[in-house]
Scaffold this motif. Structure first.
Motif, mmCIF file in Angstrom:
data_model
loop_
_atom_site.group_PDB
_atom_site.id
_atom_site.type_symbol
_atom_site.label_atom_id
_atom_site.label_comp_id
_atom_site.label_asym_id
_atom_site.label_seq_id
_atom_site.Cartn_x
_atom_site.Cartn_y
_atom_site.Cartn_z
ATOM 1 N N TYR A 241 5.413 -4.599 -14.641
ATOM 2 C CA TYR A 241 6.346 -5.036 -13.599
ATOM 3 C C TYR A 241 6.305 -6.544 -13.363
ATOM 4 O O TYR A 241 7.340 -7.178 -13.151
ATOM 5 C CB TYR A 241 6.093 -4.294 -12.288
ATOM 6 C CG TYR A 241 6.361 -2.813 -12.385
ATOM 7 C CD1 TYR A 241 7.619 -2.331 -12.736
ATOM 8 C CD2 TYR A 241 5.353 -1.893 -12.131
ATOM 9 C CE1 TYR A 241 7.867 -0.974 -12.830
ATOM 10 C CE2 TYR A 241 5.587 -0.527 -12.221
ATOM 11 C CZ TYR A 241 6.849 -0.080 -12.573
ATOM 12 O OH TYR A 241 7.087 1.260 -12.663
ATOM 13 N N GLN B 136 1.432 -2.445 -15.385
ATOM 14 C CA GLN B 136 2.460 -1.507 -15.848
ATOM 15 C C GLN B 136 3.698 -2.254 -16.347
ATOM 16 O O GLN B 136 4.735 -1.657 -16.588
ATOM 17 C CB GLN B 136 2.845 -0.546 -14.725
ATOM 18 C CG GLN B 136 1.695 0.323 -14.261
ATOM 19 C CD GLN B 136 2.093 1.233 -13.111
ATOM 20 O OE1 GLN B 136 3.150 1.853 -13.133
ATOM 21 N NE2 GLN B 136 1.234 1.305 -12.104
ATOM 22 N N ASP C 255 9.993 0.464 -4.580
ATOM 23 C CA ASP C 255 9.632 1.819 -4.999
ATOM 24 C C ASP C 255 10.759 2.798 -4.653
ATOM 25 O O ASP C 255 11.849 2.380 -4.250
ATOM 26 C CB ASP C 255 8.296 2.249 -4.397
ATOM 27 C CG ASP C 255 8.324 2.401 -2.885
ATOM 28 O OD1 ASP C 255 9.419 2.347 -2.260
ATOM 29 O OD2 ASP C 255 7.236 2.591 -2.302
ATOM 30 N N ASN D 7 -1.374 -0.944 -6.853
ATOM 31 C CA ASN D 7 -1.060 0.342 -7.493
ATOM 32 C C ASN D 7 -0.057 0.218 -8.638
ATOM 33 O O ASN D 7 0.056 1.131 -9.452
ATOM 34 C CB ASN D 7 -0.499 1.340 -6.479
ATOM 35 C CG ASN D 7 -1.498 1.698 -5.409
ATOM 36 O OD1 ASN D 7 -2.700 1.531 -5.583
ATOM 37 N ND2 ASN D 7 -1.011 2.193 -4.290
ATOM 38 N N TYR D 8 0.673 -0.881 -8.686
ATOM 39 C CA TYR D 8 1.731 -1.047 -9.689
ATOM 40 C C TYR D 8 1.396 -2.098 -10.741
ATOM 41 O O TYR D 8 2.212 -2.401 -11.602
ATOM 42 C CB TYR D 8 3.056 -1.382 -9.000
ATOM 43 C CG TYR D 8 3.529 -0.269 -8.105
ATOM 44 C CD1 TYR D 8 4.226 0.810 -8.620
ATOM 45 C CD2 TYR D 8 3.238 -0.279 -6.743
ATOM 46 C CE1 TYR D 8 4.649 1.857 -7.801
ATOM 47 C CE2 TYR D 8 3.655 0.758 -5.914
ATOM 48 C CZ TYR D 8 4.347 1.819 -6.457
ATOM 49 O OH TYR D 8 4.760 2.851 -5.651
ATOM 50 N N ARG D 9 0.205 -2.660 -10.659
ATOM 51 C CA ARG D 9 -0.185 -3.685 -11.632
ATOM 52 C C ARG D 9 -0.507 -3.064 -12.978
ATOM 53 O O ARG D 9 -0.775 -1.882 -13.095
ATOM 54 C CB ARG D 9 -1.386 -4.476 -11.108
ATOM 55 C CG ARG D 9 -0.997 -5.332 -9.926
ATOM 56 C CD ARG D 9 -2.083 -6.238 -9.478
ATOM 57 N NE ARG D 9 -1.611 -6.965 -8.306
ATOM 58 C CZ ARG D 9 -2.355 -7.725 -7.556
ATOM 59 N NH1 ARG D 9 -3.622 -7.893 -7.850
ATOM 60 N NH2 ARG D 9 -1.837 -8.338 -6.514
ATOM 61 N N VAL E 179 2.538 -8.347 -7.219
ATOM 62 C CA VAL E 179 2.783 -6.927 -7.439
ATOM 63 C C VAL E 179 1.643 -6.174 -6.762
ATOM 64 O O VAL E 179 0.464 -6.511 -6.951
ATOM 65 C CB VAL E 179 2.846 -6.575 -8.947
ATOM 66 C CG1 VAL E 179 2.996 -5.070 -9.144
ATOM 67 C CG2 VAL E 179 3.992 -7.322 -9.632
#
Length: 140
Positions: A77, A75, A43, A71-73, A68
């Motif tokens: 990544y 998206q 991040d 909070n970042y799933r 991952v």
């Protein structure tokens, strides 16, 4: 001689084992050493929030871990990490990539990326199933 159980073996001891496997494989087949890798997703403050890690050996890439942070799933990544790993595998002349996932984890995600079930193993706790997936790589 004695056998001892160690919960978290030292990196030095693990390296000794890996080096022993490499030496044996090189002696018997002329194969190169195992090559560990990890792609990190960081991040804004460089905290690790995702990664794809594994080992390349004998023409195969094995992805041992893909994670991952919640909070970042969803998206993209995870897909980006996998595509980076696939590119590395191609550059290192790997013929295929393999990985394992449990039935409650990410099987549909991997299938969307072109991975196919090679076999399934039943018998885990709570009736869980482990799927071994594979994706053949072709030169571009």
């Amino acid at each position: 001689m004695k056998i001892s159980y160690e919960d978290n073996p030292s990196s030095e001891d693990l390296k000794l084992i890996t080096d022993g496997i490499y030496t044996d494989a090189n002696k018997k087949r002329g194969l190169d050493k195992l090559d560990h890798f990890c792609f990190f997703l960081r991040d804004k403050i460089s905290k690790v929030v995702g990664a794809a890690c594994g080992t390349m050996y004998y023409g195969c890439m094995y992805i041992d871990e893909l994670w991952v942070e919640d909070n970042y799933r969803r998206q993209g990544y995870g897909k980006d990490l996998m595509l980076q790993a696939e590119e590395l595998a191609r550059n290192k002349d790997c013929k295929f990539i393999t990985l394992n996932t449990m039935d409650f984890e990410a099987r549909p995600f991997y299938e969307k990326l072109g991975y196919e079930i090679e076999f399934e193993r039943k018998g885990y706790f709570k009736s869980s199933i482990c799927y071994s997936l594979r994706k053949n790589l072709f030169k571009r």
